[in-house]
Write a protein that holds these residues in place. Structure first.
Motif, short mmCIF file in Angstrom:
data_model
loop_
_atom_site.label_atom_id
_atom_site.label_comp_id
_atom_site.label_asym_id
_atom_site.label_seq_id
_atom_site.Cartn_x
_atom_site.Cartn_y
_atom_site.Cartn_z
N ARG A 137 72.06 23.07 23.65
CA ARG A 137 70.79 21.94 24.25
C ARG A 137 69.44 23.14 24.31
O ARG A 137 68.20 22.37 23.17
CB ARG A 137 70.82 21.44 25.20
N VAL A 138 69.13 23.49 24.91
CA VAL A 138 67.22 24.29 24.98
C VAL A 138 67.41 25.11 23.63
O VAL A 138 66.38 25.29 23.16
CB VAL A 138 68.09 25.45 26.25
N ALA A 139 68.21 25.75 22.66
CA ALA A 139 68.88 26.89 22.04
C ALA A 139 67.54 25.77 20.56
O ALA A 139 67.02 26.07 19.40
CB ALA A 139 69.83 27.42 21.55
N PHE A 140 68.65 24.71 20.89
CA PHE A 140 68.18 23.75 20.03
C PHE A 140 67.16 22.97 19.52
O PHE A 140 66.60 22.80 18.69
CB PHE A 140 69.10 21.97 20.57
N LEU A 141 66.06 22.73 20.92
CA LEU A 141 65.17 22.23 21.61
C LEU A 141 63.81 23.27 20.67
O LEU A 141 63.13 22.86 19.82
CB LEU A 141 64.85 21.59 22.90
N PHE A 147 64.69 25.47 18.67
CA PHE A 147 65.01 25.52 16.96
C PHE A 147 63.95 23.89 16.48
O PHE A 147 63.46 24.75 15.14
CB PHE A 147 66.39 25.30 16.83
N LEU A 148 64.12 23.35 16.72
CA LEU A 148 63.18 22.13 16.35
C LEU A 148 61.15 22.20 16.92
O LEU A 148 60.84 21.25 16.70
CB LEU A 148 63.87 21.08 16.52
N ASN A 149 61.02 23.58 17.63
CA ASN A 149 59.62 23.21 18.40
C ASN A 149 59.67 22.23 19.20
O ASN A 149 58.70 22.01 18.96
CB ASN A 149 58.87 23.52 16.77
N LEU A 150 60.22 22.26 20.15
CA LEU A 150 60.53 21.01 20.90
C LEU A 150 61.14 21.72 21.86
O LEU A 150 61.79 20.45 22.72
CB LEU A 150 61.12 19.16 20.59
N SER A 151 60.39 22.25 22.71
CA SER A 151 60.95 23.10 23.49
C SER A 151 61.23 21.55 25.20
O SER A 151 60.47 20.47 25.25
CB SER A 151 60.68 24.46 23.92
N TYR A 152 62.39 22.48 26.13
CA TYR A 152 62.13 22.25 27.42
C TYR A 152 60.99 21.71 27.65
O TYR A 152 60.49 20.65 28.69
CB TYR A 152 63.26 21.67 28.51
N GLN A 153 59.66 22.97 27.79
CA GLN A 153 58.46 23.01 28.44
C GLN A 153 57.31 22.04 27.84
O GLN A 153 56.32 21.41 28.45
CB GLN A 153 57.98 24.53 28.58
N THR A 154 57.71 21.99 26.61
CA THR A 154 56.98 21.01 25.99
C THR A 154 57.02 19.23 26.39
O THR A 154 56.25 19.13 26.23
CB THR A 154 56.87 21.16 24.30
N ILE A 155 58.90 18.99 26.11
CA ILE A 155 58.94 18.07 26.53
C ILE A 155 57.94 17.67 28.20
O ILE A 155 57.86 16.17 28.43
CB ILE A 155 59.83 17.91 26.12
N GLU A 156 59.05 18.33 29.17
CA GLU A 156 58.39 18.48 30.47
C GLU A 156 56.83 18.38 30.66
O GLU A 156 56.93 17.68 31.26
CB GLU A 156 59.40 19.44 31.15
N GLN A 157 56.21 19.08 29.61
CA GLN A 157 54.29 19.42 29.96
C GLN A 157 54.13 17.59 29.51
O GLN A 157 52.96 17.26 30.45
CB GLN A 157 53.92 20.30 29.64
N ALA A 158 54.60 17.41 28.93
CA ALA A 158 54.10 15.81 28.15
C ALA A 158 54.27 14.91 29.51
O ALA A 158 54.17 13.65 29.00
CB ALA A 158 54.80 15.43 26.62
N GLY A 159 55.09 14.56 30.37
CA GLY A 159 55.51 14.27 31.46
C GLY A 159 57.00 13.90 31.18
O GLY A 159 57.12 11.98 31.79
N ILE A 160 57.63 14.12 30.49
CA ILE A 160 58.74 13.56 30.16
C ILE A 160 60.13 14.05 30.66
O ILE A 160 59.65 15.59 30.77
CB ILE A 160 59.35 13.12 29.29
N ILE A 161 60.87 13.44 31.49
CA ILE A 161 62.45 14.57 31.91
C ILE A 161 63.30 13.66 31.32
O ILE A 161 63.67 13.03 30.90
CB ILE A 161 62.92 14.14 33.62
N VAL A 162 64.19 15.12 30.73
CA VAL A 162 65.82 13.40 30.16
C VAL A 162 66.83 14.34 30.72
O VAL A 162 67.74 15.47 30.25
CB VAL A 162 65.81 15.27 29.10
N PRO A 163 67.24 13.67 31.60
CA PRO A 163 68.71 13.64 32.46
C PRO A 163 70.04 13.66 31.63
O PRO A 163 69.49 13.19 30.44
CB PRO A 163 68.67 13.00 33.26
#
Length: 144
Positions: free
Chosen positions: A35-39, A41-57
């Motif tokens: 999943r982390v590698a997939f994100l 691949f989409l250029n939408l890393s977990y770090q990017t998502i979390e820095q935007a104030g979003i968590i993905v439980p």
């Protein structure tokens, strides 16, 4: 948009039980690695998502074991978006061994929450750029 080529990894000794077989709990970790590698691949890393104030439980995860994987074997984890709604993101995983034999099936279900207040958010409304990435990939690469 290109299709995710899958995540490849080698089974480590520490992941095995006394019989040299990968312990069942490690497949859940492998799903997360894919999943982390997939994100990425989409250029939408977990770090990017979390820095935007979003968590993905993770709301739910399942795994069905069809064959054993042993220490030292290389596996490929194919990942598919099963469902994307803007508030939910569900994945399906297929793990193949070095002989391209399906050895494990899995699913994980997720939602998007505001990191600030743990409330459900819609990416379509709050982060339309993120929404577009997931929606475009889901539309163009859904496995029929």
């Amino acid at each position: 948009m290109q299709t995710y080529p899958g995540y490849t990894r080698k089974a480590n000794y520490y992941e095995t039980d006394q019989m040299g077989i990968i312990h069942h709990s490690n497949y859940i970790r492998w799903f997360e690695e894919a999943r982390v590698a997939f994100l990425d691949f989409l250029n939408l890393s977990y770090q990017t998502i979390e820095q935007a104030g979003i968590i993905v439980p993770v709301l739910e995860v399942t795994s069905k074991y069809k064959e054993m994987v042993r220490f030292g074997e290389t596996v490929r984890i194919d990942l598919f978006i099963e469902k994307y709604t803007g508030t939910r993101l569900d994945f399906r995983y297929e793990i193949y061994n070095h002989e391209n034999q399906l050895v494990t099936l899995g699913e994980s279900k997720h939602c998007f929450l505001s990191k600030e207040n743990n409330r459900l958010i819609s990416l379509k409304k709050s982060h339309p750029d993120f929404h577009r990435v997931f929606q475009d990939y889901a539309d163009k690469n859904s496995k029929k």
